[in-house]
Design a protein around this motif. Structure first.
Motif, PDB file in Angstrom:
ATOM      1  N   VAL A  67      13.534   0.711   5.920  1.00  0.00           N
ATOM      2  CA  VAL A  67      13.632  -0.397   4.805  1.00  0.00           C
ATOM      3  C   VAL A  67      12.307  -1.176   4.924  1.00  0.00           C
ATOM      4  CG1 VAL A  67      14.485  -2.415   3.549  1.00  0.00           C
ATOM      5  CG2 VAL A  67      16.028  -0.821   4.397  1.00  0.00           C
ATOM      6  N   ARG A  68      11.932  -1.691   6.165  1.00  0.00           N
ATOM      7  CA  ARG A  68      10.555  -2.030   6.390  1.00  0.00           C
ATOM      8  C   ARG A  68       9.362  -1.317   6.046  1.00  0.00           C
ATOM      9  NH1 ARG A  68      11.331  -4.181  12.578  1.00  0.00           N
ATOM     10  NH2 ARG A  68      11.890  -6.577  12.053  1.00  0.00           N
ATOM     11  N   ASP A  69       9.543  -0.097   6.208  1.00  0.00           N
ATOM     12  CA  ASP A  69       8.355   0.822   5.748  1.00  0.00           C
ATOM     13  C   ASP A  69       8.465   0.840   4.523  1.00  0.00           C
ATOM     14  OD1 ASP A  69       6.255   2.982   6.497  1.00  0.00           O
ATOM     15  OD2 ASP A  69       8.077   4.239   5.539  1.00  0.00           O
ATOM     16  N   ILE A  70       9.466   0.981   3.762  1.00  0.00           N
ATOM     17  CA  ILE A  70       9.589   1.159   2.201  1.00  0.00           C
ATOM     18  C   ILE A  70       8.764  -0.146   1.547  1.00  0.00           C
ATOM     19  CG2 ILE A  70      11.143   1.097   0.319  1.00  0.00           C
ATOM     20  CD1 ILE A  70      12.884   2.878   1.669  1.00  0.00           C
ATOM     21  N   VAL A  71       9.170  -1.062   2.107  1.00  0.00           N
ATOM     22  CA  VAL A  71       8.659  -2.649   1.619  1.00  0.00           C
ATOM     23  C   VAL A  71       7.185  -2.796   1.976  1.00  0.00           C
ATOM     24  CG1 VAL A  71       8.822  -5.145   1.843  1.00  0.00           C
ATOM     25  CG2 VAL A  71      10.738  -3.920   1.844  1.00  0.00           C
ATOM     26  N   ASN A  72       6.738  -2.449   3.087  1.00  0.00           N
ATOM     27  CA  ASN A  72       5.501  -2.457   3.492  1.00  0.00           C
ATOM     28  C   ASN A  72       4.349  -1.627   2.717  1.00  0.00           C
ATOM     29  OD1 ASN A  72       5.680  -4.419   5.557  1.00  0.00           O
ATOM     30  ND2 ASN A  72       6.079  -2.895   7.067  1.00  0.00           N
ATOM     31  N   ARG A  73       4.934  -0.304   2.400  1.00  0.00           N
ATOM     32  CA  ARG A  73       4.397   0.885   1.519  1.00  0.00           C
ATOM     33  C   ARG A  73       4.383   0.778   0.340  1.00  0.00           C
ATOM     34  NH1 ARG A  73       6.816   6.156   3.237  1.00  0.00           N
ATOM     35  NH2 ARG A  73       5.222   6.811   2.003  1.00  0.00           N
ATOM     36  N   HIS A  74       5.496   0.368  -0.188  1.00  0.00           N
ATOM     37  CA  HIS A  74       5.660   0.215  -1.742  1.00  0.00           C
ATOM     38  C   HIS A  74       5.802  -1.039  -2.498  1.00  0.00           C
ATOM     39  CE1 HIS A  74       6.217   4.634  -1.192  1.00  0.00           C
ATOM     40  NE2 HIS A  74       7.040   4.258  -0.130  1.00  0.00           N
ATOM     41  N   TYR A  75       6.013  -2.070  -1.771  1.00  0.00           N
ATOM     42  CA  TYR A  75       6.102  -3.572  -2.544  1.00  0.00           C
ATOM     43  C   TYR A  75       4.694  -4.024  -2.724  1.00  0.00           C
ATOM     44  CZ  TYR A  75       6.669  -8.105  -3.275  1.00  0.00           C
ATOM     45  OH  TYR A  75       6.432  -9.727  -3.921  1.00  0.00           O
ATOM     46  N   HIS A  77       1.937  -6.659  -3.030  1.00  0.00           N
ATOM     47  CA  HIS A  77       1.444  -7.850  -2.900  1.00  0.00           C
ATOM     48  C   HIS A  77       0.595  -8.236  -3.875  1.00  0.00           C
ATOM     49  CE1 HIS A  77       3.775  -8.934   0.872  1.00  0.00           C
ATOM     50  NE2 HIS A  77       3.627  -7.661   0.856  1.00  0.00           N
ATOM     51  N   ARG A  78       0.295  -9.413  -4.470  1.00  0.00           N
ATOM     52  CA  ARG A  78      -0.449  -9.661  -5.694  1.00  0.00           C
ATOM     53  C   ARG A  78      -2.018  -9.433  -4.986  1.00  0.00           C
ATOM     54  NH1 ARG A  78       2.034 -14.642  -9.244  1.00  0.00           N
ATOM     55  NH2 ARG A  78       3.864 -13.360  -9.982  1.00  0.00           N
ATOM     56  N   ASP A  79      -2.127 -10.065  -3.928  1.00  0.00           N
ATOM     57  CA  ASP A  79      -3.223  -9.997  -3.423  1.00  0.00           C
ATOM     58  C   ASP A  79      -3.995  -8.789  -2.844  1.00  0.00           C
ATOM     59  OD1 ASP A  79      -1.809 -10.064  -1.341  1.00  0.00           O
ATOM     60  OD2 ASP A  79      -2.527 -11.498  -0.077  1.00  0.00           O
ATOM     61  N   GLU A  80      -3.176  -7.909  -2.835  1.00  0.00           N
ATOM     62  CA  GLU A  80      -3.622  -6.300  -2.538  1.00  0.00           C
ATOM     63  C   GLU A  80      -3.393  -5.444  -3.781  1.00  0.00           C
ATOM     64  OE1 GLU A  80      -0.655  -5.281   0.748  1.00  0.00           O
ATOM     65  OE2 GLU A  80      -1.789  -6.737   2.039  1.00  0.00           O
ATOM     66  N   SER A  81      -3.183  -5.837  -4.997  1.00  0.00           N
ATOM     67  CA  SER A  81      -2.904  -5.199  -6.144  1.00  0.00           C
ATOM     68  C   SER A  81      -4.164  -4.006  -6.607  1.00  0.00           C
ATOM     69  CB  SER A  81      -2.766  -6.106  -7.490  1.00  0.00           C
ATOM     70  OG  SER A  81      -4.032  -6.857  -7.389  1.00  0.00           O
ATOM     71  N   GLU A  82      -5.595  -4.510  -6.169  1.00  0.00           N
ATOM     72  CA  GLU A  82      -6.612  -3.779  -6.404  1.00  0.00           C
ATOM     73  C   GLU A  82      -6.516  -2.571  -5.406  1.00  0.00           C
ATOM     74  OE1 GLU A  82      -8.599  -3.665  -8.733  1.00  0.00           O
ATOM     75  OE2 GLU A  82      -7.656  -5.309  -9.622  1.00  0.00           O
ATOM     76  N   LEU A  83      -6.112  -2.787  -4.009  1.00  0.00           N
ATOM     77  CA  LEU A  83      -6.156  -1.694  -3.054  1.00  0.00           C
ATOM     78  C   LEU A  83      -4.861  -0.717  -3.372  1.00  0.00           C
ATOM     79  CD1 LEU A  83      -6.853  -0.787  -0.151  1.00  0.00           C
ATOM     80  CD2 LEU A  83      -4.945  -2.076   0.766  1.00  0.00           C
ATOM     81  N   VAL A  84      -3.649  -1.299  -4.118  1.00  0.00           N
ATOM     82  CA  VAL A  84      -2.907  -0.300  -4.435  1.00  0.00           C
ATOM     83  C   VAL A  84      -3.056   0.600  -5.654  1.00  0.00           C
ATOM     84  CG1 VAL A  84      -0.381  -0.281  -5.270  1.00  0.00           C
ATOM     85  CG2 VAL A  84      -0.850  -2.015  -3.610  1.00  0.00           C
ATOM     86  N   LYS A  85      -3.786  -0.065  -6.565  1.00  0.00           N
ATOM     87  CA  LYS A  85      -4.352   0.444  -7.692  1.00  0.00           C
ATOM     88  C   LYS A  85      -5.204   1.781  -7.360  1.00  0.00           C
ATOM     89  CE  LYS A  85      -5.543  -3.182 -10.286  1.00  0.00           C
ATOM     90  NZ  LYS A  85      -5.953  -4.090 -11.206  1.00  0.00           N
ATOM     91  N   SER A  86      -6.172   1.552  -6.344  1.00  0.00           N
ATOM     92  CA  SER A  86      -6.998   2.479  -6.018  1.00  0.00           C
ATOM     93  C   SER A  86      -6.360   3.526  -5.249  1.00  0.00           C
ATOM     94  CB  SER A  86      -8.022   1.838  -4.799  1.00  0.00           C
ATOM     95  OG  SER A  86      -8.919   2.798  -4.329  1.00  0.00           O
ATOM     96  N   GLU A  87      -5.223   3.198  -4.227  1.00  0.00           N
ATOM     97  CA  GLU A  87      -4.305   4.279  -3.862  1.00  0.00           C
ATOM     98  C   GLU A  87      -3.829   5.071  -5.155  1.00  0.00           C
ATOM     99  OE1 GLU A  87      -0.822   4.624  -0.448  1.00  0.00           O
ATOM    100  OE2 GLU A  87      -1.419   2.776  -1.100  1.00  0.00           O
ATOM    101  N   ILE A  88      -3.047   4.555  -6.091  1.00  0.00           N
ATOM    102  CA  ILE A  88      -2.793   5.267  -7.076  1.00  0.00           C
ATOM    103  C   ILE A  88      -3.567   6.255  -7.643  1.00  0.00           C
ATOM    104  CG2 ILE A  88      -1.489   5.223  -9.146  1.00  0.00           C
ATOM    105  CD1 ILE A  88      -0.430   2.742  -8.628  1.00  0.00           C
ATOM    106  N   ARG A  89      -5.008   5.807  -7.981  1.00  0.00           N
ATOM    107  CA  ARG A  89      -6.064   6.713  -8.272  1.00  0.00           C
ATOM    108  C   ARG A  89      -6.236   7.954  -7.461  1.00  0.00           C
ATOM    109  NH1 ARG A  89     -11.691   6.726  -7.981  1.00  0.00           N
ATOM    110  NH2 ARG A  89     -12.671   7.194  -9.790  1.00  0.00           N
ATOM    111  N   GLN A  90      -6.611   7.300  -6.034  1.00  0.00           N
ATOM    112  CA  GLN A  90      -6.821   8.654  -5.199  1.00  0.00           C
ATOM    113  C   GLN A  90      -5.601   9.542  -5.097  1.00  0.00           C
ATOM    114  OE1 GLN A  90      -9.672   8.735  -3.770  1.00  0.00           O
ATOM    115  NE2 GLN A  90     -10.644   6.895  -4.815  1.00  0.00           N
ATOM    116  N   LYS A  91      -4.592   9.234  -5.112  1.00  0.00           N
ATOM    117  CA  LYS A  91      -3.396  10.402  -4.823  1.00  0.00           C
ATOM    118  C   LYS A  91      -2.997  10.786  -5.878  1.00  0.00           C
ATOM    119  CE  LYS A  91      -0.207   8.529  -2.092  1.00  0.00           C
ATOM    120  NZ  LYS A  91       1.090   7.725  -1.506  1.00  0.00           N
ATOM    121  N   GLY A  92      -3.139  10.034  -7.246  1.00  0.00           N
ATOM    122  CA  GLY A  92      -2.892  10.591  -8.393  1.00  0.00           C
ATOM    123  C   GLY A  92      -1.326   9.947  -8.811  1.00  0.00           C
ATOM    124  N   THR A  93      -0.516   9.679  -7.752  1.00  0.00           N
ATOM    125  CA  THR A  93       0.760   9.128  -7.923  1.00  0.00           C
ATOM    126  C   THR A  93       1.167   8.370  -6.579  1.00  0.00           C
ATOM    127  OG1 THR A  93       3.152   9.775  -8.706  1.00  0.00           O
ATOM    128  CG2 THR A  93       1.877  11.364  -6.962  1.00  0.00           C
TER     129      THR A  93
END
Length: 711
Positions: A67-75, A77-93
């Protein structure tokens, strides 16, 4: 069996796991995996329920890590939103956990989703998904989403694509199984299980306080239940309405509009009351808050009739309304001078609105939440309990009480309805199944008294606001035993003299007004309570007192009380209130003031002290703890820590006295290490350090402390 910390599991914990395996979770695990994620408990416990549905320690450890891993990887955080968007763009999904809300774009005739933490909006979502989960259309729902990024040449279309979306909530609930398993627990065990399920340690509370916590849940299992809780800050008032259930939503009391809450007449869209079981209004109190009068008028009609107008048509809804706010005044002051609703915004300070409230929860009876109050045992996955309460909303569990008890004829229908709806909710929580008929008669009577008390609190103080309301005798009769039970609030019983003083003065003023005479001075009862705080007139100006080392028979009361009488504001200047025992001296000074203060009065104390350059964090922690401990009492305490040089130490009052202290409050020698030493509770037996005190009269005293607004 042992838990992660090695402590043995109690018999009740073993029993809970045996009967509800897969439906309960260790409550300390929620805090363990939450970290800094601002995510509701029901989201985390949804995941814990999937990966830790057991009492096997090895499986729990692995599940917690998962569960910690799921929260860390998938939740997100607002201050990390650009990083998450970049990851989606790089991985495709990429799979994300975020709060999703949906709106209809009329120009394009499509539904568009907005992701709260990701900061993405305008994402097309299938109409079938929206129809399946209509709460997406109002307020938003926490979801697990497989998000894709597909860049297109058409700049008008969003590159973000929702592959799959799954709202985080229980798929189904078996009420028959739930009620059957309840029969394996006695009332005390079941009550503790429910308290643990909302994240609290039942060993920290008595039976009455446990019931007060349960009242916060009634809005989730009783339709159109109007609940208010006013009290000090930090008691967890809003927690239940923000994190307990996916069927409730908490909004700021000042941000609501008619269109948002009821219906948008331009679009015809129904508001929050049409989609949620509970709409909670946070930060509801505050005289300075502005609220639309017509919003309150619609709300009053809805609270009374479950209906509201859309143009010429009338609409109905079943959402309960919960109003949560802070009070600044002490209970004794409100009982003596005003009423328990004085903190409401002016627009809500309306007899018709107040009369529609079913229960007033006395927030001052609930302690500020501390770490030891959090549960570490097993409790229901909150989503499971929330679904159980949601399923019971359609039932009426008040029928056994209506058959057994008869209300006093002076009680209005609203008085009776408020009592019965609260009782019905308590029975659904404590005795689910068979419409509450399995509740023993003695418990039914206890719950009836408790439920009625919440309505008594409403009506007693409603009459202070509007004297046209007829007096009510809150009592009921047991038809089988003939017993006649009268109900009163706890604070009324504790402060009977203040209540009598208030009504004596009001009654006399009314009689004088009828005769055309001016208001009388305070009556004898009021005079008795106020006279104790009158300043002593013949105190010596310029008096100088010298206390020798090891002298005894000295106390804060003997040194200061006579000079502080009549003060409403006191300012302490002492540069050395830094470490534990020095802050404790301030506590003892405040305790002396509270003991001397007449019941029903209030006083403000401010402290100006120097910063501890070596342990400033510890100093601030001690002072904050002191401030928290006094919150809700008749003594309002505040402090300021300055880096400027302070030398003179003094106590000043708004009555003109200045007491100069060469040692400040630090006049006693160290306490004996013996925990049973009398000096720990009696200052007069303690030996003193050498010090001097001078008492001066200053007619033009000025103060840093801000006086409370007189009502």
């Amino acid at each position: 069996m042992e838990d992660l910390d090695g402590s043995p599991t109690t018999g009740l914990q073993r029993k809970i796991v045996d009967h509800f395996e897969g439906k309960v979770v260790r409550k300390d695990l929620t805090q363990l995996v939450k970290g800094n994620a601002v995510v509701p408990s029901y989201v985390l416990e949804y995941l814990l329920g999937q990966y830790c549905p057991t009492d096997d320690e090895d499986l729990i450890r692995r599940g917690v890590e998962k569960v910690r891993d799921i929260v860390n990887r998938h939740y997100v955080h607002r201050d990390e939103s650009e990083l998450v968007k970049s990851e989606i763009r790089q991985k495709g999904t990429h799979k994300i956990i975020d709060r999703v809300s949906v709106s209809l774009n009329e120009k394009r005739d499509v539904y568009l989703a907005t992701f709260s933490n990701l900061g993405v909006s305008g994402v097309e979502i299938a109409e079938d998904t929206v129809m399946q989960h209509p709460k997406l259309l109002t307020g938003g729902v926490w979801c697990i989403v497989d998000m894709e990024y597909l860049h297109a040449e058409d700049s008008a279309r969003s590159p973000w694509v929702i592959d799959t979306i799954k709202p985080i909530q229980l798929a189904g609930f078996d009420l028959e199984e739930y009620t059957s398993l309840r029969s394996n627990f006695d009332l005390g065990e079941w009550l503790d299980l429910i308290i643990q399920s909302i994240g609290l340690n039942p060993e920290s509370f008595g039976r009455r306080t446990k019931l007060l916590h349960l009242v916060r849940l009634i809005s989730f299992c009783e339709r159109n239940y109007n609940f208010i809780e006013l009290g000090p800050k930090g008691t967890g008032k809003s927690h239940i309405f923000s994190e307990f259930s996916p069927h409730g939503i908490l909004i700021s009391g000042g941000d609501v509009t008619k269109a948002k809450l009821f219906v948008n007449n331009n679009t015809g869209d129904i508001g929050l009351v049409g989609y949620w079981d509970v709409v909670g209004f946070d930060e509801f109190a505050g005289k300075g808050k502005r609220v639309q009068r017509d919003l309150v008028d619609i709300m009053k009609n809805y609270m009374a009739n479950q209906s509201f107008s859309r143009g010429r048509n009338s609409m109905t809804a079943e959402a309960s309304l919960a109003f949560i706010g802070n009070t600044d005044r002490s209970v004794s002051y409100m009982l003596k001078h005003s009423n328990l609703f004085e903190a409401l915004p002016d627009t809500y300070y309306d007899p018709a609105f107040i009369d529609r409230l079913h229960f007033y929860l006395p927030g001052w009876e609930i302690d500020k939440v501390r770490s030891e109050m959090f549960a570490d045992g097993y409790g229901f996955i909150v989503d499971y309990l929330a679904e159980g309460l949601h399923t019971l909303r359609q039932e009426d569990y008040s029928l056994p009480a209506q058959d057994r008890f008869e209300f006093d004829s002076s009680m209005t229908k609203r008085d009776q309805d408020g009592t019965l709806k609260t009782l019905s909710g308590l029975l659904k929580i404590l005795y689910p199944g068979d419409e509450g008929k399995n509740c023993p008669p003695d418990v039914l009577k206890e719950l009836m008294e408790f439920a009625m008390e919440g309505r008594v609190r409403v009506k007693r103080h409603l009459r202070r606001i509007d004297e046209t309301f007829e007096p009510v005798d809150f009592r009921f009769t047991d038809r089988k035993t003939g017993e006649d039970i009268s109900v009163e609030t706890l604070e009324h019983d504790q402060h009977r003299m203040l209540v009598r003083a208030y009504h004596s003065e009001e009654d006399e003023d009314g009689e004088r007004a009828e005769r055309g005479e001016p208001k009388a001075e305070a009556d004898a009862l009021t005079q008795d309570t106020e006279a104790e705080w009158e300043p002593i007139p013949d105190l010596e100006d310029g008096r100088h007192l010298v206390v020798k080392e090891n002298q005894t028979g000295v106390s804060y009361k003997k040194l200061f009380a006579d000079y502080l009488r009549g003060a409403r504001r006191i300012e302490i200047v002492d540069p050395y209130i830094r470490i534990y025992y020095q802050v404790q001296n301030v506590l003892e000074f405040c305790d002396m003031l509270l003991r001397e203060l007449p019941e029903g009065e209030e006083i403000e104390v401010s402290l100006l002290t120097g910063a501890d350059t070596e342990n400033q964090e510890e100093q601030e922690e001690h002072l904050e703890n002191l401030k928290d401990s006094l919150r809700g009492s008749p003594l309002g305490f505040d402090y300021e820590v300055t880096w400027d040089s302070l030398h003179a130490r003094s106590i000043k009052t708004d009555t003109g006295w200045k007491i100069s202290l060469d040692r400040g409050l630090d006049i006693f020698q160290a306490k004996n290490e013996n925990p049973f030493d009398l000096g720990r509770i009696n200052q007069e037996v303690r030996q003193c350090k050498p010090f001097e005190v001078t008492y001066l009269r200053e007619e033009d005293a000025t103060f840093e402390v801000e006086q409370r607004e007189d009502k």
